[in-house]
Design a protein around this motif. Structure first.
Motif, mmCIF file in Angstrom:
data_model
loop_
_atom_site.group_PDB
_atom_site.id
_atom_site.type_symbol
_atom_site.label_atom_id
_atom_site.label_comp_id
_atom_site.label_asym_id
_atom_site.label_seq_id
_atom_site.Cartn_x
_atom_site.Cartn_y
_atom_site.Cartn_z
ATOM 1 N N GLY A 183 5.682 16.164 -18.945
ATOM 2 C CA GLY A 183 6.771 16.916 -19.203
ATOM 3 C C GLY A 183 7.350 16.945 -20.642
ATOM 4 N N SER A 184 8.188 17.891 -20.803
ATOM 5 C CA SER A 184 8.733 17.973 -22.161
ATOM 6 C C SER A 184 10.140 17.450 -22.300
ATOM 7 N N GLY A 185 10.596 16.763 -21.426
ATOM 8 C CA GLY A 185 11.984 15.989 -21.553
ATOM 9 C C GLY A 185 11.724 14.701 -22.303
ATOM 10 N N GLU A 186 12.575 14.474 -23.226
ATOM 11 C CA GLU A 186 12.509 13.284 -23.828
ATOM 12 C C GLU A 186 13.087 11.983 -22.878
ATOM 13 N N VAL A 187 12.514 10.837 -23.027
ATOM 14 C CA VAL A 187 12.697 9.832 -22.530
ATOM 15 C C VAL A 187 13.078 8.618 -23.771
ATOM 16 N N PRO A 188 14.112 8.113 -24.002
ATOM 17 C CA PRO A 188 14.063 7.337 -25.294
ATOM 18 C C PRO A 188 13.317 6.053 -24.971
ATOM 19 N N GLY A 189 12.549 5.565 -26.003
ATOM 20 C CA GLY A 189 11.485 4.439 -25.962
ATOM 21 C C GLY A 189 10.313 4.619 -25.250
ATOM 22 N N VAL A 190 9.938 5.890 -24.655
ATOM 23 C CA VAL A 190 8.721 6.266 -23.886
ATOM 24 C C VAL A 190 8.493 7.567 -24.145
ATOM 25 N N ILE A 191 8.919 8.665 -24.127
ATOM 26 C CA ILE A 191 8.497 10.236 -24.073
ATOM 27 C C ILE A 191 9.239 10.357 -25.531
ATOM 28 N N GLY A 192 8.626 11.063 -26.343
ATOM 29 C CA GLY A 192 9.075 11.780 -27.491
ATOM 30 C C GLY A 192 9.425 13.221 -27.206
ATOM 31 N N PRO A 193 9.922 13.871 -28.316
ATOM 32 C CA PRO A 193 10.533 15.068 -27.933
ATOM 33 C C PRO A 193 9.286 16.270 -27.612
ATOM 34 N N TYR A 194 7.893 15.888 -27.964
ATOM 35 C CA TYR A 194 7.095 16.976 -28.066
ATOM 36 C C TYR A 194 6.149 16.970 -26.776
ATOM 37 N N GLY A 195 6.630 16.653 -25.594
ATOM 38 C CA GLY A 195 5.770 16.664 -24.496
ATOM 39 C C GLY A 195 5.509 18.201 -24.027
ATOM 40 N N LEU A 196 4.340 18.252 -23.072
ATOM 41 C CA LEU A 196 4.225 19.557 -22.537
ATOM 42 C C LEU A 196 4.254 19.801 -21.281
ATOM 43 N N GLY A 197 5.205 20.983 -20.649
ATOM 44 C CA GLY A 197 4.921 21.348 -19.393
ATOM 45 C C GLY A 197 6.309 20.683 -18.468
ATOM 46 N N GLU A 214 7.068 -1.749 -21.692
ATOM 47 C CA GLU A 214 7.368 -1.619 -23.386
ATOM 48 C C GLU A 214 6.336 -0.643 -23.992
ATOM 49 N N LEU A 215 5.784 0.482 -23.242
ATOM 50 C CA LEU A 215 4.835 1.587 -23.869
ATOM 51 C C LEU A 215 5.298 2.800 -24.319
ATOM 52 N N VAL A 216 4.722 3.523 -25.304
ATOM 53 C CA VAL A 216 5.367 4.781 -25.690
ATOM 54 C C VAL A 216 4.135 5.738 -25.669
ATOM 55 N N VAL A 217 4.352 6.765 -25.234
ATOM 56 C CA VAL A 217 3.275 7.934 -24.968
ATOM 57 C C VAL A 217 3.048 8.641 -26.459
ATOM 58 N N THR A 218 1.785 8.397 -27.199
ATOM 59 C CA THR A 218 1.951 8.803 -28.310
ATOM 60 C C THR A 218 1.643 10.405 -28.610
ATOM 61 N N ASN A 219 1.295 10.903 -27.418
ATOM 62 C CA ASN A 219 1.002 12.472 -27.198
ATOM 63 C C ASN A 219 2.283 13.172 -27.640
ATOM 64 N N THR A 220 3.452 12.680 -27.121
ATOM 65 C CA THR A 220 4.496 13.242 -27.145
ATOM 66 C C THR A 220 5.332 13.047 -28.499
ATOM 67 N N LEU A 221 4.946 12.493 -29.431
ATOM 68 C CA LEU A 221 5.493 11.856 -30.525
ATOM 69 C C LEU A 221 5.515 13.096 -31.664
ATOM 70 N N PHE A 222 4.455 13.981 -31.726
ATOM 71 C CA PHE A 222 4.093 14.567 -33.013
ATOM 72 C C PHE A 222 4.222 16.392 -32.468
#
Length: 279
Positions: A183-197, A214-222
Motif C-alpha cells: 500500500g501507499s502508507g509509509e513505514v519508516p525504514g521499510v516502506i517509502g512514500p511512493y507505494g501503491l494501493g 532490516e530490508l527496505v522495499v525499493t519499489n516504494t522509494l521513487f
C-alpha cells in the motif's frame, strides 16, 4: 517488467566457478555504466511455448538488464546453448505444478556467479561476486491469497532459510512476486512514500518480515506515474473498472538502500500475454 539500477560493479577477480570476468574498457561513460547493474523481475508464466525465451532475451537486451528473475519459469524450455546457457532454474522437473522460479543472466554477468541454491519451486538463491560486496539474489514466488496459511508460513520459512546462507555485509536482495500489497502508507525504514494501493494482510506480513531482517522495499522509494508502479493487471480490468495492483517487489538490506538508483515498471515489453513488473 520491474527493473532496478544498482550502483555496484561485478568483480574483476576470478569467481569460485573458475571462469574469468571480462574487463570493460572505454571512456568515462563506459566506466560509469560498468559500475551499474540493472536487475528485473518478470512473471512470464511459462517458457514452454516456442520462441518465448527468445523474446524474453530480446527484451532483456533492449532494456539492458544484466539479471532477470523469471516467475513461473519451466525447466523444459528451449535448451539450445545460446538460449539457456545462462539460466538458473529451481523447481520440480516434469512437475504438473504451474510454477517455478528462474534467473536469466547475460554472458558477462554469468561469469560472476559464485553460488547457486535451488531451494524449491518457490525460492532460490544466486550469489554474484562483486567488487566490494557479493550480491545475493533470493528469487521468490509467494503463495496467492487463496492458499492456506500453513503454505504461506512455509514460504517465509524457506526465505529465512536462504537468508542464513548470506552475510549482513553483502548486498542481499529478495525479489519476485510476493503476492502482497504494502500500500501507499509509509513505514519508516521499510516502506517509502511512493507505494501503491491499499495495504492488505499479506502486505502487513511482508512489512513485518522486512522489519525483522532490516530490508527496505525499493519499489516504494521513487516517485513515478502509477503505470510505472503497478505490477499486475487483472483480466477483469477495464477503463471503468480499475483492477491493477503492486504485488511484485525488490527488497534490499537497508544499509545498501542508497545503492539503488531507480525502481520502476516497464508495462510495454514485447512478449504477448505476459504480466510485466517493475524492478
Amino acid at each position: 517488467m520491474d527493473s532496478t539500477n544498482i550502483a555496484t560493479a561485478l568483480s574483476l577477480r576470478r569467481p569460485l566457478n573458475g571462469s574469468g570476468v571480462r574487463r570493460i574498457s572505454g571512456g568515462d561513460h563506459e566506466q560509469k555504466q560498468r559500475h551499474r547493474l540493472k536487475i528485473g523481475t518478470w512473471n512470464v508464466r511459462s517458457l514452454k511455448q516456442h520462441g518465448k525465451l527468445h523474446n524474453v532475451i530480446k527484451e532483456m537486451r533492449r532494456l539492458e538488464i544484466g539479471v532477470l528473475v523469471i516467475l513461473n519459469g519451466q525447466e523444459t524450455i528451449d535448451t539450445r546453448p545460446q538460449r539457456a546457457k545462462y539460466l538458473y532454474y529451481s523447481g520440480k522437473n516434469g512437475s504438473t505444478e504451474p510454477y517455478g522460479v528462474a534467473v536469466l543472466l547475460t554472458k558477462e554477468t554469468a561469469q560472476a556467479v559464485r553460488g547457486f541454491i535451488p531451494h524449491s519451486n518457490r525460492s532460490m538463491l544466486l550469489c554474484l561476486e562483486a567488487k566490494l560486496q557479493n550480491i545475493n539474489i533470493i528469487q521468490v514466488y509467494a503463495p496467492t491469497a487463496d492458499k492456506p496459511q500453513n503454505e504461506f508460513d512455509e514460504f517465509y520459512a524457506e526465505v529465512r532459510n536462504l537468508l542464513q546462507y548470506t552475510k549482513k555485509h553483502d548486498i542481499n536482495i529478495i525479489m519476485g512476486d510476493l503476492n502482497a500489497k504494502v500500500g501507499s502508507g509509509e513505514v519508516p525504514g521499510v516502506i517509502g512514500p511512493y507505494g501503491l494501493g491499499v495495504r492488505n494482510e499479506r502486505g502487513e506480513a511482508l512489512i513485518e518480515f522486512c522489519q525483522e531482517h532490516e530490508l527496505v522495499v525499493t519499489n516504494t522509494l521513487f516517485k513515478h506515474h502509477p503505470r510505472r508502479l503497478y505490477t499486475w493487471t487483472s483480466p477483469a480490468h477495464t477503463p471503468d473498472h480499475i483492477a491493477r495492483n503492486q504485488i511484485d517487489y525488490i527488497a534490499i538490506n537497508s544499509r545498501f538502500k542508497n545503492s539503488i538508483k531507480s525502481a520502476q515498471t516497464y508495462p510495454g515489453v514485447l512478449v504477448s500475454t505476459l504480466t510485466t513488473t517493475p524492478l
